[in-house]
Design a protein around this motif. Structure first.
Motif, PDB file in Angstrom:
ATOM      1  N   VAL A 193      29.387   6.127 -39.982  1.00 47.96           N
ATOM      2  CA  VAL A 193      29.277   6.245 -41.433  1.00 47.96           C
ATOM      3  C   VAL A 193      27.922   6.866 -41.749  1.00 47.96           C
ATOM      4  O   VAL A 193      26.895   6.425 -41.231  1.00 47.96           O
ATOM      5  CB  VAL A 193      29.397   4.871 -42.119  1.00 47.96           C
ATOM      6  N   CYS A 194      27.907   7.882 -42.580  1.00 48.30           N
ATOM      7  CA  CYS A 194      26.667   8.566 -42.940  1.00 48.30           C
ATOM      8  C   CYS A 194      26.432   8.470 -44.446  1.00 48.30           C
ATOM      9  O   CYS A 194      27.379   8.386 -45.230  1.00 48.30           O
ATOM     10  CB  CYS A 194      26.712  10.030 -42.521  1.00 48.30           C
ATOM     11  N   GLY A 195      25.191   8.511 -44.836  1.00 47.24           N
ATOM     12  CA  GLY A 195      24.855   8.451 -46.255  1.00 47.24           C
ATOM     13  C   GLY A 195      23.365   8.598 -46.458  1.00 47.24           C
ATOM     14  O   GLY A 195      22.639   9.069 -45.580  1.00 47.24           O
ATOM     15  N   THR A 196      22.888   8.154 -47.620  1.00 42.90           N
ATOM     16  CA  THR A 196      21.476   8.254 -47.979  1.00 42.90           C
ATOM     17  C   THR A 196      20.937   6.871 -48.289  1.00 42.90           C
ATOM     18  O   THR A 196      21.554   6.104 -49.030  1.00 42.90           O
ATOM     19  CB  THR A 196      21.286   9.161 -49.212  1.00 42.90           C
ATOM     20  N   GLY A 197      19.787   6.527 -47.721  1.00 43.35           N
ATOM     21  CA  GLY A 197      19.138   5.254 -47.976  1.00 43.35           C
ATOM     22  C   GLY A 197      17.717   5.461 -48.458  1.00 43.35           C
ATOM     23  O   GLY A 197      17.256   6.594 -48.623  1.00 43.35           O
ATOM     24  N   ASP A 198      17.033   4.355 -48.683  1.00 45.34           N
ATOM     25  CA  ASP A 198      15.652   4.411 -49.142  1.00 45.34           C
ATOM     26  C   ASP A 198      14.887   3.291 -48.455  1.00 45.34           C
ATOM     27  O   ASP A 198      15.203   2.106 -48.651  1.00 45.34           O
ATOM     28  CB  ASP A 198      15.588   4.253 -50.660  1.00 45.34           C
ATOM     29  N   ASP A 199      13.912   3.647 -47.604  1.00 46.57           N
ATOM     30  CA  ASP A 199      13.166   2.632 -46.849  1.00 46.57           C
ATOM     31  C   ASP A 199      11.853   2.251 -47.516  1.00 46.57           C
ATOM     32  O   ASP A 199      10.992   1.629 -46.914  1.00 46.57           O
ATOM     33  CB  ASP A 199      12.902   3.120 -45.429  1.00 46.57           C
ATOM     34  N   GLY A 200      11.681   2.636 -48.789  1.00 42.26           N
ATOM     35  CA  GLY A 200      10.447   2.342 -49.495  1.00 42.26           C
ATOM     36  C   GLY A 200       9.475   3.505 -49.510  1.00 42.26           C
ATOM     37  O   GLY A 200       8.554   3.551 -50.328  1.00 42.26           O
TER      38      GLY A 200
END
Length: 268
Positions: free
Chosen positions: A137-144
């Protein structure tokens, strides 16, 4: 194990973001999981696993009935390690005797994948995945530090969307498949074993129970229990052996004259 890849080109990122929007269309303004609530790997003693969130970006990773990890050895002994993102944060869950525990992350408005590994009695030389593998599964995240693209195959993406939280399923704690039946005191096994002689041997059974041989077995059992006990005066096995021995000695004809006189009647 968990694979998190930062993708370098804008074209690839746009393609993945478009596919992610089609495949994973969440309810607007609500936290959600990609690809959904996780499940543990298959097998005995793996129990259940779930993820829940609270307002403010609090994430709970819940382990229920992971008996395979209880009394395991190695770096994940007796528990599970849960990782947020690409080693952003890590928590170790020391499981209780039911194989259950929770790791809590946050607060913080941060969307990121979670993954983990647990100790295992079945494979003591290597940990097992906390979550069962799934299709990539691929997508966009935000690690801060800003958004990034990701692809995962064994983790679960927790998207903090500032709305209603994710609720964890109410799983019951499963029974321990490794639990052993309590062993029976030899003083109780002797008469029970004699009672299981084939039909038609009632006369032989009576003579055997009332003979010196039956009494000898009870004496031997009592001596074994006393020798094995660290505190013979307070050991229930020693008490059972002694009272069974007294009942055998005072009922040489095995007619039930002393039945339950020394040992007492069992609680029904």
């Amino acid at each position: 194990m968990n694979e998190i890849r930062r993708l370098s080109t804008a074209a690839t990122g746009a393609l993945i973001a478009g596919a992610f929007g089609i495949l994973c269309a969440p309810q607007a303004g609500a936290d959600y999981l990609v690809p959904g609530q996780p499940v543990p790997p298959p097998g005995d003693g793996m129990g259940h696993v779930s993820i829940s969130t609270e307002p403010g970006g609090v994430v709970h990773v819940n382990v229920i009935g992971r008996h395979d990890a209880v009394n395991s050895v190695g770096p994940y002994a007796n528990g599970c390690s849960v990782q947020l993102g690409e080693k952003i944060e890590e928590r170790f869950i020391l499981l209780d005797n039911t194989g259950s525990g929770t790791a809590t992350f946050g607060p913080g408005e941060r969307s990121a994948p979670f993954d983990g590994w647990c100790g295992s009695k079945r494979t003591p030389a290597a940990p097992t995945d906390l979550f069962a593998p799934h299709d990539e599964v691929c997508g966009t995240g935000d690690d801060g530090d800003g958004p990034y693209e990701y692809c995962i195959t064994t983790g679960t993406m927790v998207v903090i969307d500032g709305g209603p939280p994710v609720s964890a399923p109410d799983f019951p704690k499963p029974a321990d498949p490794y639990a052993q039946e309590p062993t029976q005191n030899c003083a109780e096994q002797i008469p029970n074993s004699l009672d299981r002689l084939p039909p038609g041997t009632e006369l032989a059974l009576t003579r055997l129970k009332g003979s010196a041989f039956g009494l000898y077995l009870q004496v031997a059992c009592a001596l074994v229990n006393v020798a094995a006990s660290e505190d013979p005066l307070n050991d229930p096995n020693v008490f059972t052996s002694a009272c069974k021995l007294l009942e055998s000695a005072t009922d040489p004809l095995s007619i039930g004259a002393s039945k339950d006189f020394f040992c007492g009647k069992p609680v029904s």
